[in-house]
Structures are given as structure tokens and as C-alpha cells.
Scaffold this motif. Structure first.
Motif, PDB file in Angstrom:
ATOM      1  N   ASP A   1       0.833  -1.216   0.000  1.00  0.00           N
ATOM      2  CA  ASP A   1       0.000   0.000   0.000  1.00  0.00           C
ATOM      3  C   ASP A   1       0.866   1.264   0.000  1.00  0.00           C
ATOM      4  N   GLY A   2       2.003   1.190   0.674  1.00  0.00           N
ATOM      5  CA  GLY A   2       2.845   2.374   0.865  1.00  0.00           C
ATOM      6  C   GLY A   2       3.277   3.055  -0.414  1.00  0.00           C
ATOM      7  N   GLU A   3       3.496   2.241  -1.481  1.00  0.00           N
ATOM      8  CA  GLU A   3       3.946   2.836  -2.742  1.00  0.00           C
ATOM      9  C   GLU A   3       2.788   3.016  -3.728  1.00  0.00           C
ATOM     10  N   ARG A   4       1.547   2.819  -3.237  1.00  0.00           N
ATOM     11  CA  ARG A   4       0.393   2.900  -4.140  1.00  0.00           C
ATOM     12  C   ARG A   4      -0.572   4.018  -3.747  1.00  0.00           C
ATOM     13  N   THR A   5      -0.155   4.935  -2.906  1.00  0.00           N
ATOM     14  CA  THR A   5      -1.074   5.981  -2.427  1.00  0.00           C
ATOM     15  C   THR A   5      -1.454   6.919  -3.584  1.00  0.00           C
ATOM     16  N   PRO A   6      -2.610   7.641  -3.446  1.00  0.00           N
ATOM     17  CA  PRO A   6      -3.087   8.466  -4.561  1.00  0.00           C
ATOM     18  C   PRO A   6      -2.090   9.529  -5.021  1.00  0.00           C
ATOM     19  N   MET A   7      -2.124   9.759  -6.324  1.00  0.00           N
ATOM     20  CA  MET A   7      -1.286  10.806  -6.933  1.00  0.00           C
ATOM     21  C   MET A   7      -1.645  12.152  -6.304  1.00  0.00           C
ATOM     22  N   GLN A   8      -0.624  12.969  -6.095  1.00  0.00           N
ATOM     23  CA  GLN A   8      -0.804  14.244  -5.399  1.00  0.00           C
ATOM     24  C   GLN A   8      -0.825  15.389  -6.421  1.00  0.00           C
ATOM     25  N   TRP A   9      -2.046  15.809  -6.760  1.00  0.00           N
ATOM     26  CA  TRP A   9      -2.197  16.803  -7.821  1.00  0.00           C
ATOM     27  C   TRP A   9      -2.104  18.230  -7.306  1.00  0.00           C
ATOM     28  N   ASP A  10      -2.631  18.476  -6.109  1.00  0.00           N
ATOM     29  CA  ASP A  10      -2.562  19.852  -5.564  1.00  0.00           C
ATOM     30  C   ASP A  10      -2.633  19.797  -4.037  1.00  0.00           C
ATOM     31  N   GLY A  11      -2.654  20.955  -3.409  1.00  0.00           N
ATOM     32  CA  GLY A  11      -2.605  21.005  -1.947  1.00  0.00           C
ATOM     33  C   GLY A  11      -3.982  20.955  -1.291  1.00  0.00           C
ATOM     34  N   SER A  12      -5.025  20.715  -2.096  1.00  0.00           N
ATOM     35  CA  SER A  12      -6.378  20.690  -1.519  1.00  0.00           C
ATOM     36  C   SER A  12      -6.630  19.359  -0.821  1.00  0.00           C
ATOM     37  N   ASN A  13      -7.862  19.198  -0.293  1.00  0.00           N
ATOM     38  CA  ASN A  13      -8.226  17.943   0.362  1.00  0.00           C
ATOM     39  C   ASN A  13      -8.029  16.779  -0.600  1.00  0.00           C
TER      40      ASN A  13
END
Ligand code: NOJ
Ligand code: CA
Length: 567
Positions: free
Chosen positions: A424-436
Motif C-alpha cells: 500500500d505504501g507505494e500505491r497511495t493516490p497521486m498528489q495533484w494539488d494542496g487541496s483535500n
């Protein structure tokens, strides 16, 4: 500290000049340039884990329309091909690596029409789409397996590997599943065991059966005709098993699942694998497609076998030996790069993926992580070979393991806890911006978004000239525009330097110098550029406090300098 070069490189460049155009050529398939290079040798690949990339319908799970909406981002990053991990109908026991229909899209990811639109939109941007072909096993819910288990005389019985046990409650032999427990599952209905190298919900196909071979080759044709440019072949090592079911040698130590460690001598890497790969390759060649392999090899000799004699198997077997260098070490990387450059085919580099912890924390020292992420980018994106970027590496995503066993989604993380916490550690959601939820989804993401998303995200890093993302974009732009970096031979320099990994990329009589400081102290290197027929190295890309003057290159801690040699 100044490092001296014992020999001049003039002779090396001259020799390289003589062999350059031919040494890089491959046989088979269509060529696309004067050097005999195929499209995939110039391409930069990007691995998308679809559950975690972009969620268009806010159900917390990424999907195909989400990927399509990010194609402009990928184009701007410098990506030429995306490999999407399995998006076919699946019970999702192994998050798609348990396929129940090879010729459809799982509704959670969209429809075939969405897929066609993704391919068409990608094509407009000159991005190719590669799918993930799970060749070794299906889901236990695949109609083939449902029929196979229905009776000993069913049409698909011999599509899987069924055997009698040795006695009551005793499996046919000692083989263990790589995901824990026996590799044999008893089926009371027909009173036999079936074989599964991975989870029991992933029964192994019987590749010795010609009907299986034909059905699987037909699957690849079906997708190539739909515009797919290649396949990443899953778990190719495991396609065949010893028909005599000889027990594997085992040791006394136990693994995270409590099984005795064993050498998978009789159920992996059998010679028959290569016949199957040659057949898959023949079909791929009909469509100018590429085969990428998940090839876990112990040495370059084994990797060479996957290219095939005369390069008639996989064009791109991944060099996982490169990922075994788990610490920043110039000598270790030098050794692995030399090994892969001596291989029988074109190198394929990865530094992490959906099964391997992210490079940000594997190499980061906790203090200079951003600088080290740029250093790693400069390394695998300037080597001779094709790189595959794992989504999120370009923004410095870190491996974020679940804190508690009950939070774990990957089944091996539950059964192996706490020794094996899963992937799971390397599969977290892509981080597109600083919002929720980092802009990944307006719903509840299937895995928690790491807190670091507030700082490490696409939107903020796009506006920061010093970000990891900007560095990735710059190095990829350079790679696409500089012929030496794209096509040139690899010539190692200063091979005894314990701190600075340096090399030339040479094409014809032109050369680019790459110097990478893998240490936490500043380094000064005398490359004796003027003694080698050049006036200086003109900076193409460097980290802030690294530069060249005359013969000397100065590198800050973990600094990068890439320069064109000028006469
Ligand atoms: C390799 C894949 O990368 C991994 O995620 C999967 O669990 C196994 N093969 C089984 O398909
Ligand atoms: Ca969704």
C-alpha cells in the motif's frame, strides 16, 4: 579532493564513434530512424496505477477518464508512453492482477468506449498506451476456471494445473506460494488440488496446453488491433512448472508468512518460458508493438536470456538488478550500469514501481531528500536505455505505509504483518494539488493521501523553479532534444571515484558529460577536458551550486552537472 584521470578518453570516443550507429541497433520489427532504433528506444515510459492516479467520478478509485484528463500533464512532463497496470474486470483480490475477463474494462475503471477515447486522446498527443498482460494466471472467477473446476472432464479442465494430493490433507508437493502458504489449493468437488504461484484466487494457467497458448496470443492481438502499442508481461518467470512436480529445496529459516524459505527451482524460470515469449513476440512484431517484461533476474546472464537469441523475445526486460542498489553508492551503481551495458539488448531502467518502495525514501537521507530525488532523476534519465517512471516519482512522493494492520488493503500486508506490511505504501493516490485528498478525488480515496501532499504536489511544484517536478521536466526535455543523451553510447569515467559517478554519452564525435555526486560532501573533479580535445563542458543542466569551469567540475553535496563538451 581532485580526482585524476589516468587515461585519455580521446581513444574511447574515437572507438565509440566507429561503433555507435551499429552497436545500438536491434533486429526484428520495424525501425524508425537511421540508427536502426525502434520507437520504444527513444520513448520515456510512465507507469500508471489506475486505482491511484485520478478519480473522475469521485468514488474514491481512479479510473480511465481520470487518466485521460491528465494526458496534457503527462505530455508536458515529457512522457511518450504510458503503461497502465491491469484495468480489466477483476474481483480485485490482487488489485487487478486477478483477471476475470481479458477483453473488457472493469466497470470501476470505465468502459471500452472510455478506453478507446483514452487511446485516441493519447495518440493526438503522441503518447502510446501499453497494457499489463497477466500471463501466468487468471482470477478464480474467470469463466475458464469456473468451467475448469466444475468437473474433471470439463472442456477447460486442462487449462489449469490440477493434481491429486499425496494423501489425505497432503498437497502434491512442497511448493509454496510467494504470497504465503502452500501453492496448492484443495477443491473438494473434484477431489484434486489446483496450483497457484500467487494467491489462491489466482490459479496458474497451464501453458503446456496449446489451447491456452492460442487463447492468450489471441488476447494480445485483440488489444493490438484496438490501438495498444505493447504489453507489460506480468510474472513471466512463473509460466511453467516441472511436470514431475519435484520438491523445491528448502531451508530452515521462515519467511514473513511463517513458511520455510525455499528456492523456487522447479516452478520458476523453466526453459519453456522462452518458447512462450518467442510466440508472444511474433504477434507483437506483426503490430510494431513492444513487450516489456517483469523479469526478476539474478544476473545479466539471466537477463540476456529474456532478450532471446537474436533479440526475438522481450525488447524491454526490466533490469531489476538496478533496483537492488538500495543506497546511494557510486561504485555500486557503476557496477550495475556496466553490467547492463554489456547485456545482449537495450537496457530498461526502473527505480520503483507498485511493488517496490519509492525511491524518495529508499535513497533519501532525511535531510537532502529533494536534492537526492533530483540526483536519481538525473541518473536514470540520462543513461543509455529506456526509463520507466513510476507515477509520483517526479514530485517526490514518499512511501507511506499503513500505521495499523486493520488499515492494510494489500492482502500480503495483512497476512505478513508486521514483518511484511504489503505494498500500500507505494500505491497511495497521486498528489495533484494542496487541496483535500490532494485533488485526487472528492470522495474518500481507497488509500489515505499522505500528509506530505500539502508540499509535494503537481500544482505547487509546477510553479517552483527549484522543485523536483521542474527538474524532471528539464532533464526529460534535454533527453528528448539532445542526440547524445538519446542515442549515444555510455562511456564510464573516473571509475575509481568513490563519490562521484560520472560518464559520457557519446554519439559520433560529440559527447555529453554527466557528473553525479552521490556523497554528502562537496566534490571537485578534474576531468582533464582540455587534454581530451575539448575546450570545456558547457552546462546543459545542473543543480543550483554545481558548475564547470575549464577542466574542473564542482558539485555540491548530491549535486548534478550535465554539460555538452565543446571544442
Ligand atoms: C507482479 C505484479 O507486479 C504484482 O503486483 C502482482 O501481485 C503479481 N505479479 C501477481 O500478478
Ligand atoms: Ca472513480
Amino acid at each position: 579532493m581532485i580526482h585524476m584521470r589516468p587515461n585519455s578518453w580521446v581513444s574511447v570516443i574515437a572507438a565509440s564513434f566507429l561503433i555507435a550507429p551499429f552497436a545500438l541497433a536491434q533486429t526484428g520489427g520495424k525501425t524508425i530512424d537511421a540508427q536502426g532504433h525502434h520507437w520504444w528506444q527513444h520513448a520515456v515510459f510512465y507507469e500508471v496505477y489506475p486505482r491511484s492516479f485520478a478519480d473522475s467520478n469521485n468514488d474514491g478509485i481512479g479510473d480511465l477518464n481520470g487518466i485521460t484528463s491528465k494526458l496534457d500533464y503527462l505530455k508536458g512532463l515529457g512522457i511518450d508512453a504510458i503503461w497502465i497496470t491491469p484495468c480489466f474486470p477483476s474481483p480485485q483480490v490482487d488489485f487487478g492482477y486477478d483477471v476475470s475477463d481479458y477483453e473488457a474494462i472493469d466497470p470501476m475503471y470505465g468502459t471500452l468506449a472510455d478506453f478507446d477515447r483514452l487511446v485516441a486522446e493519447a495518440k493526438k498527443r503522441e503518447i502510446r498506451v501499453i497494457l499489463d498482460f497477466v500471463v501466468n494466471h487468471t482470477s478464480d472467477q474467470h469463466p475458464w476456471f469456473l468451467d475448469s473446476k466444475s468437473s474433471r472432464t470439463s472442456a477447460h479442465r486442462d487449462w489449469y494445473i490440477w493434481r491429486d494430493g499425496k494423501g489425505k490433507g497432503q498437497p502434491p508437493n512442497n511448493w509454496t506460494s510467494t504470497f504465503g502458504g502452500s501453492a496448492w489449493e484443495f477443491d473438494p468437488k473434484t477431489n484434486q488440488y489446483y496450483y497457484h504461484y500467487f494467491y489462491k484466487q489466482q490459479p496458474d494457467l497451464n501453458w503446456r496446453n496449446p489451447a491456452v497458448q492460442k487463447a492468450m496470443l489471441d488476447v494480445t492481438r485483440w488489444w493490438y488491433k484496438r490501438g495498444v502499442a505493447g504489453m507489460r508481461l506480468d510474472a513471466v518467470d512463473t509460466l511453467f512448472e516441472d511436470p514431475n512436480l519435484t520438491d523445491n529445496p528448502s531451508r530452515q529459516e521462515k519467511n514473513a508468512f511463517g513458511d520455510l524459505l525455499q528456492e523456487h527451482k522447479y516452478n520458476t524460470k523453466l526453459p519453456e518460458v522462452h518458447e512462450a515469449l518467442r510466440d508472444l513476440r511474433k504477434v507483437a512484431d506483426e503490430y510494431n508493438s513492444v513487450l516489456i517484461g517483469e523479469t526478476w533476474t539474478a544476473n545479466i546472464g539471466e537477463l540476456n536470456e529474456y532478450y532471446g537469441k537474436g533479440n526475438n523475445e522481450l525488447q524491454m526486460p526490466m533490469d531489476f538488478l538496478f533496483t537492488t542498489v538500495n543506497k546511494l553508492s557510486a561504485p555500486e551503481f557503476r557496477k550495475q550500469i556496466a553490467a547492463i551495458n554489456s547485456a545482449a539488448g537495450w537496457p530498461t531502467f526502473v527505480i520503483s514501481n507498485h511493488d517496490i518502495a519509492r525511491s524518495f525514501d529508499r535513497y533519501g537521507d532525511g535531510q537532502h531528500n529533494d536534492q537526492i530525488a533530483k540526483l536519481m532523476a538525473a541518473l536514470y534519465l540520462t543513461l543509455r536505455g529506456t526509463p520507466i517512471l513510476y507515477y509520483g516519482e517526479e514530485i517526490g512522493m514518499k512511501t507511506t505505509m499503513p500505521a495499523r494492520r486493520e488499515d492494510v488493503k494489500d492482502p500480503i500486508g495483512r497476512s505478513g504483518w508486521p514483518k511484511e506490511k504489503g505494498r500500500d505504501g507505494e500505491r497511495t493516490p497521486m498528489q495533484w494539488d494542496g487541496s483535500n485528498n490532494a485533488g485526487f478525488s472528492k470522495g474518500t480515496p481507497w488509500l489515505t493521501v499522505p500528509a506530505t501532499a500539502k508540499i509535494y504536489n503537481v500544482a505547487d511544484e509546477s510553479n517552483d523553479p527549484n522543485s523536483i517536478l521542474t527538474f524532471y521536466k528539464n532533464v526529460l526535455k534535454l533527453r528528448h532534444t539532445n542526440r547524445e543523451l538519446r542515442e549515444g553510447n555510455y562511456v564510464p569515467l573516473n571509475q575509481n571515484d568513490p563519490n562521484v559517478l560520472s560518464y559520457l554519452r557519446v554519439y559520433g564525435d560529440q559527447a555529453v558529460l554527466v557528473a553525479l555526486n552521490m556523497s554528502g560532501s562537496a566534490q571537485t573533479v578534474d576531468f582533464k577536458i582540455s587534454k581530451n580535445g575539448f575546450a570545456s563542458a558547457k552546462g546543459l543542466l545542473a543543480t543550483n551550486n554545481s558548475s564547470a569551469r575549464g577542466d574542473i567540475v564542482k558539485l555540491e553535496p548530491y549535486g548534478v552537472f550535465i554539460g555538452q563538451l565543446v571544442r
